[in-house]
Design a protein around this motif. Structure first.
Motif, PDB file in Angstrom:
ATOM      1  N   VAL A  28       0.847  -1.159   0.109  1.00 19.19           N
ATOM      2  CA  VAL A  28       0.075   0.154   0.097  1.00 19.19           C
ATOM      3  C   VAL A  28       0.809   1.124   0.028  1.00 19.19           C
ATOM      4  N   VAL A  29       0.665   2.002  -0.902  1.00 19.25           N
ATOM      5  CA  VAL A  29       1.337   3.476  -1.063  1.00 19.25           C
ATOM      6  C   VAL A  29       0.371   4.387  -1.858  1.00 19.25           C
ATOM      7  N   GLU A  30       0.127   5.495  -0.740  1.00 17.44           N
ATOM      8  CA  GLU A  30      -0.887   6.451  -1.203  1.00 17.44           C
ATOM      9  C   GLU A  30       0.018   7.879  -1.050  1.00 17.44           C
ATOM     10  N   THR A  31      -0.570   8.791  -2.108  1.00 20.72           N
ATOM     11  CA  THR A  31      -0.166  10.176  -2.140  1.00 20.72           C
ATOM     12  C   THR A  31      -1.481  10.699  -1.563  1.00 20.72           C
ATOM     13  N   ILE A  32      -1.545  11.394  -0.676  1.00 19.08           N
ATOM     14  CA  ILE A  32      -2.383  12.212   0.041  1.00 19.08           C
ATOM     15  C   ILE A  32      -2.073  13.712   0.458  1.00 19.08           C
ATOM     16  N   HIS A  33      -2.457  14.463  -0.129  1.00 23.85           N
ATOM     17  CA  HIS A  33      -2.442  16.105   0.213  1.00 23.85           C
ATOM     18  C   HIS A  33      -0.970  16.283  -0.329  1.00 23.85           C
ATOM     19  N   GLY A  34      -0.605  15.573  -1.297  1.00 23.76           N
ATOM     20  CA  GLY A  34       0.931  15.869  -1.916  1.00 23.76           C
ATOM     21  C   GLY A  34       1.796  15.028  -1.225  1.00 23.76           C
ATOM     22  N   VAL A  35       1.580  14.197  -0.356  1.00 25.98           N
ATOM     23  CA  VAL A  35       2.541  13.410   0.530  1.00 25.98           C
ATOM     24  C   VAL A  35       2.487  12.130   0.078  1.00 25.98           C
ATOM     25  N   THR A  36       3.271  11.527  -0.016  1.00 26.64           N
ATOM     26  CA  THR A  36       3.339   9.940  -0.697  1.00 26.64           C
ATOM     27  C   THR A  36       3.855   9.221   0.694  1.00 26.64           C
ATOM     28  N   LEU A  37       3.222   8.405   0.889  1.00 22.37           N
ATOM     29  CA  LEU A  37       3.495   7.517   2.163  1.00 22.37           C
ATOM     30  C   LEU A  37       3.209   6.008   1.827  1.00 22.37           C
ATOM     31  N   ALA A  38       3.988   5.249   2.411  1.00 21.04           N
ATOM     32  CA  ALA A  38       3.716   3.751   2.402  1.00 21.04           C
ATOM     33  C   ALA A  38       3.088   3.463   3.678  1.00 21.04           C
ATOM     34  N   ASP A  39       2.317   2.438   3.685  1.00 22.39           N
ATOM     35  CA  ASP A  39       1.586   1.768   4.825  1.00 22.39           C
ATOM     36  C   ASP A  39       1.701   0.382   4.675  1.00 22.39           C
ATOM     37  N   PRO A  40       2.733  -0.088   4.789  1.00 25.04           N
ATOM     38  CA  PRO A  40       2.866  -1.556   4.301  1.00 25.04           C
ATOM     39  C   PRO A  40       1.918  -2.573   5.471  1.00 25.04           C
ATOM     40  N   TYR A  41       1.667  -2.035   6.615  1.00 22.02           N
ATOM     41  CA  TYR A  41       0.980  -3.099   7.676  1.00 22.02           C
ATOM     42  C   TYR A  41      -0.597  -2.589   7.702  1.00 22.02           C
ATOM     43  N   ARG A  42      -1.072  -1.908   6.625  1.00 16.64           N
ATOM     44  CA  ARG A  42      -2.411  -1.664   6.595  1.00 16.64           C
ATOM     45  C   ARG A  42      -3.279  -2.972   6.796  1.00 16.64           C
ATOM     46  N   TRP A  43      -2.951  -4.163   6.589  1.00 19.16           N
ATOM     47  CA  TRP A  43      -3.750  -5.256   6.627  1.00 19.16           C
ATOM     48  C   TRP A  43      -3.991  -5.641   8.092  1.00 19.16           C
ATOM     49  N   LEU A  44      -3.032  -5.010   8.995  1.00 19.89           N
ATOM     50  CA  LEU A  44      -3.257  -5.326  10.280  1.00 19.89           C
ATOM     51  C   LEU A  44      -4.435  -4.621  10.777  1.00 19.89           C
ATOM     52  N   GLU A  45      -5.138  -3.681  10.174  1.00 26.12           N
ATOM     53  CA  GLU A  45      -6.186  -2.929  10.686  1.00 26.12           C
ATOM     54  C   GLU A  45      -7.594  -3.780  10.556  1.00 26.12           C
ATOM     55  N   ASN A  46      -7.516  -5.096   9.810  1.00 26.10           N
ATOM     56  CA  ASN A  46      -8.432  -5.912   9.720  1.00 26.10           C
ATOM     57  C   ASN A  46      -8.883  -6.503  11.113  1.00 26.10           C
ATOM     58  N   ASP A  47     -10.211  -6.894  11.310  1.00 21.68           N
ATOM     59  CA  ASP A  47     -10.611  -7.517  12.711  1.00 21.68           C
ATOM     60  C   ASP A  47     -10.118  -8.822  12.908  1.00 21.68           C
ATOM     61  N   VAL A  48      -9.437  -8.859  13.921  1.00 19.68           N
ATOM     62  CA  VAL A  48      -8.845 -10.220  14.233  1.00 19.68           C
ATOM     63  C   VAL A  48      -9.714 -11.248  14.378  1.00 19.68           C
ATOM     64  N   ARG A  49     -11.183 -10.887  14.631  1.00 17.23           N
ATOM     65  CA  ARG A  49     -12.074 -12.021  14.566  1.00 17.23           C
ATOM     66  C   ARG A  49     -12.700 -12.727  13.254  1.00 17.23           C
ATOM     67  N   GLU A  50     -12.127 -11.749  12.367  1.00 15.80           N
ATOM     68  CA  GLU A  50     -12.596 -12.069  10.963  1.00 15.80           C
ATOM     69  C   GLU A  50     -11.519 -12.234  10.199  1.00 15.80           C
ATOM     70  N   ASP A  51     -10.408 -11.917  10.359  1.00 15.29           N
ATOM     71  CA  ASP A  51      -9.083 -12.198   9.414  1.00 15.29           C
ATOM     72  C   ASP A  51      -8.170 -13.388   9.903  1.00 15.29           C
ATOM     73  N   ALA A  52      -7.992 -14.468   9.213  1.00 18.91           N
ATOM     74  CA  ALA A  52      -7.290 -15.302   9.869  1.00 18.91           C
ATOM     75  C   ALA A  52      -5.763 -15.037   9.972  1.00 18.91           C
ATOM     76  N   GLU A  53      -5.327 -14.422   9.197  1.00 18.20           N
ATOM     77  CA  GLU A  53      -3.926 -13.992   9.200  1.00 18.20           C
ATOM     78  C   GLU A  53      -3.648 -13.100  10.304  1.00 18.20           C
ATOM     79  N   VAL A  54      -4.357 -11.975  10.661  1.00 13.26           N
ATOM     80  CA  VAL A  54      -4.548 -11.208  11.785  1.00 13.26           C
ATOM     81  C   VAL A  54      -4.294 -12.028  13.110  1.00 13.26           C
ATOM     82  N   ALA A  55      -5.348 -12.795  12.856  1.00  9.42           N
ATOM     83  CA  ALA A  55      -5.466 -13.846  14.064  1.00  9.42           C
ATOM     84  C   ALA A  55      -4.092 -14.585  14.573  1.00  9.42           C
ATOM     85  N   ALA A  56      -3.638 -15.087  13.413  1.00  8.07           N
ATOM     86  CA  ALA A  56      -2.373 -15.951  13.573  1.00  8.07           C
ATOM     87  C   ALA A  56      -1.189 -14.944  13.883  1.00  8.07           C
ATOM     88  N   TRP A  57      -0.952 -13.772  13.292  1.00  7.26           N
ATOM     89  CA  TRP A  57      -0.227 -13.032  13.863  1.00  7.26           C
ATOM     90  C   TRP A  57      -0.308 -12.304  15.302  1.00  7.26           C
TER      91      TRP A  57
END
Length: 727
Positions: free
Chosen positions: A52-81
């Motif tokens: 995940v890489v986004e340009t917001i208000h002219g600022v480019t930022l990577a958000d490599p751990y965006r997937w960890l926002e997923n609900d631990v009760r609904e996402d098996a990968e987050v639950a395993a982490w």
């Protein structure tokens, strides 16, 4: 009457080189190995980096751990982490000698009878009590002040793990029924039920989808008012935005589907709307707000003529107007309009545009609350963050002050205008809450319930000091130590600094265990809180948020310069907004702080407004959707300001899978980034994730002790606090 506030209402490294074979599967590694010096090397679980890489208000930022926002009760990968991270953390904590001692001492300190301030209705006295180590406090009732106590609601019978709690209760005017809220697993969602006090029978009435709500009976007991959000699907229940709150009336004996919507603002889905019944039962007072600031619009609904619709009494969202009570058409409100440290005003609602008559003027002290009891106005003030209680006549003239035992916090003073007595509690850093009965006519207090504890409060001392922050502002700080502890000692510094919330002296067995181990405990009353009113809050929010971190750093510098703490012995701790404080402070001053505990913190200051209640926090945290706000938040956001090759102190992050206030994805992403940047010989960057728990409220006693002993052992280890040997 209640004084309502809606404020107070975020590529692990690795020593492991295994790659992830599939989503939801985390490599198994030996989590802790030994260095030559005996210090552990942490082999963190590998954390997948997204693209995940986004340009917001002219600022480019990577958000490599965006997937960890997923609900631990609904996402098996987050639950395993989560499972893998807990395994690593538990393995490290097992190496700490102090863990067992802290758990034993905290268990001993928690094992005392705790009784809450009673509420009297119809000659019945309702109060909570915990025998000591019960997971949840039990609701009792006495028929008459000296009557035999009877268990009314025991939430310890609701769940085997003790994680279902009684979140609140309100008796009817005659005390014959009680309205109560159930909280499960620490979530902010509530289920409301009704019980008959005499028989214990639970009515069929059940109301759901309640959150951030008041509860209030109609004066005749025919039903009750509450606020709710629309029902949502199971997926997203704990992460989705909360919008379109409305006030409903539930008539006893009917299903929730028949509840009448009495107040809503469909044109403003962002508003919170809560309601309470006036003292005389004639009016419904609705309070609307768009965020966490005490800026309200007040409307009245005539319950004798409900078809007339709401009448706006205080328009706009500019000032704090909080209902205190009424005598006929004279309504009393606390306000900060023209009074940053607040005052009490009276309005005659018979007037089309009521005149606001000042009854208790603004003072040098901060007005923290007012109750109308026994024909008096009882005002609770903060004087340099300490309680002072003043009793006024209805015309505002001062009659007396309530004598308190010392530096501490007084709470309570509820009741009705015809009561002859009221009750309050007093506590301090080394003094558990004692409940007093206050005779309104004589002004005398007598102990109603005092705890028997496994220590002598006189063995501890608290002093208040004042230090200077970076910009010259004078900041108060409390320091508590055990008497006889001499010289610099490892010190735990606590702070909050936000949302107009005041941090006042209060008892916590967890803190006492730290003192018993020989440490010192400090509380810095930094800006952003409410200790000195609106100006103090304003000086620590939005584009002045950096003042909060500067104030906290200055506290740490003072503690080291003045010989309170040792050179390498300063730990910091904060919860929620205080977790943000810890994260930002460690990023900015890794040279000053020697260990940190960030609990349920807001760590991503660019995305906080996208989850559950986060959208309310823009009053303190700015609007990430606005370019200027976004860029300012980026300067201190804990997740975005972690850098490689920085010698960070040891960090322990705590959160919970059911935290639907500050979703755990904040903490997950922050720790993943810390671990990514950690070198092989750096201090540990760990996370402890509780299950069946939320933002803090409703957590059972055993879970509190387990988590607190882990945290204390971790902080003691990295500050050099010599914990007594376990028996």
């Amino acid at each position: 009457m209640r004084f309502l506030s809606l404020a107070a209402i975020l590529m692990a490294t690795t020593a492991c080189t295994t790659t992830m074979d599939e989503p939801g599967k985390v490599p198994q590694v030996d989590p802790v190995s030994a260095m030559e010096k005996g210090a552990p090397i942490i082999a963190y679980p590998e954390t997948r980096k997204g693209d995940v890489v986004e340009t917001i208000h002219g600022v480019t930022l990577a958000d490599p751990y965006r997937w960890l926002e997923n609900d631990v009760r609904e996402d098996a990968e987050v639950a395993a982490w989560v499972e893998a991270q807990n395994e690593v953390t538990d393995a490290f904590l097992d190496t700490l000698d102090g863990r067992a001692w802290f758990k034993a001492r905290m268990t001993e300190l928690y094992d005392y009878e705790r009784i809450g301030v009673p509420t009297e209705k119809g000659g019945h006295y309702f109060y909570r009590k915990n025998d000591g180590l019960q997971p949840q406090s039990v609701l009792y009732v006495r028929h008459g002040l000296d009557g035999e106590e009877k268990v009314l609601i025991d939430p310890n019978l609701w769940a085997e793990d003790g994680a279902t709690a009684l979140a609140g209760y309100v008796p009817t005017e005659d005390g014959s029924k009680i309205l109560y809220a159930i909280q499960d697993g620490g979530s902010d969602w509530r289920t409301i039920k009704v019980m008959d006090v005499a028989t214990g029978r639970i009515h069929d009435d059940e109301v759901e989808w309640v959150k951030f709500s008041g509860m209030d009976w109609a004066k005749d007991g025919s039903g009750f008012y509450y606020s709710r959000f629309p029902a949502v699907e199971a997926e997203g229940k704990f992460t989705g935005l909360n919008e379109n709150q409305a006030v409903y009336f539930h008539k006893l004996g009917t299903p929730q589907s028949a509840d009448v919507k009495v107040f809503a603002r469909p044109d403003r889905p962002d508003l919170n709307n809560i309601a309470q019944v006036s003292d005389d039962g004639r009016w419904l007072i609705t309070t609307s707000s768009s965020g966490t600031d005490d800026r309200y619009e007040i409307a009245l609904i005539d319950l004798e003529q409900p078809s007339a619709g709401p009448r706006v009494l205080i328009p706009g969202y500019d000032w704090n107007y909080s209902y205190v009570g009424n005598v006929g058409s004279d309504f009393y409100f606390i306000t900060n309009e023209g009074a940053p440290r607040l005052k009490l005003v009276k309005m005659d609602i018979r007037q089309g545009t009521p005149e606001k008559v000042t009854i208790i003027a603004e003072d040098e002290a901060t007005l923290d609350g007012v109750s109308m009891v026994g024909g008096k106005l009882i005002a609770n003030y903060l004087v340099d963050a300490k309680s002072e209680i003043r009793v006024h006549a209805l015309d505002g003239s001062l009659e007396r002050k309530v004598e308190l035992p010392g530096i501490g916090s007084a709470d309570g003073f509820g009741g009705d205008m015809d009561d002859r007595q009221t009750f309050y509690s007093f506590s301090s850093f080394a003094q558990p809450a004692t409940v007093y009965r206050y005779d309104i006519a004589s002004g005398k207090s007598e102990v109603w319930a005092a705890p028997e504890v496994a220590f002598d409060p006189a063995d501890y001392s608290t002093e208040q000091v004042f230090y200077t922050s970076k910009d010259g502002t004078r900041i108060p700080m409390f320091i508590t130590r055990k008497k006889g502890v001499e010289g610099p000692v490892p010190t735990l510094l606590y702070g909050y600094g936000g949302f107009n919330i005041s941090v006042t002296p209060g008892f916590n067995p967890v803190r006492l265990a730290w003192l018993d181990a020989g440490g010192a405990y400090a509380v810095a009353n930094i800006r952003g809180g409410g200790e000195y009113g609106k100006a103090w809050h304003d000086a620590g929010r939005r584009f002045k948020k950096q003042n909060v971190f500067d104030d906290f750093a200055a506290a740490g510098e003072w503690l080291k310069a003045n010989g309170v703490t040792t050179r390498d012995g300063l730990a910091i701790e904060g919860r929620s907004n205080g977790g943000l404080l810890v994260g930002a402070s460690i990023n900015q001053r890794p040279d000053l702080f020697d260990a940190g505990h960030a609990a349920v913190g807001v760590m991503d200051m660019l995305r906080f407004d996208r989850f559950t209640a986060g959208r309310y926090w823009v009053d303190d945290y700015n609007y990430p959707s606005k370019p200027e706000d976004f860029r300012y938040n980026l300067t201190y956001s804990p997740y975005h300001n972690i850098k490689a090759e920085i010698d960070y102190p040891a960090v322990l992050v705590t959160t919970a899978d059911t935290d639907d206030r500050v979703v755990p994805g904040h903490s997950f992403k922050y720790v993943a980034r810390l671990q990514e940047m950690a070198g092989p010989e750096d201090e540990p960057m760990l996370i402890r994730i509780e299950t069946r728990a939320g933002h803090g409220s409703g957590k059972p006693t055993d879970k509190i002790i387990e988590e607190a002993s882990d945290v204390a052992a971790f902080l003691a280890h990295f500050t050099g606090l010599s914990v007594p040997a376990s028996e």
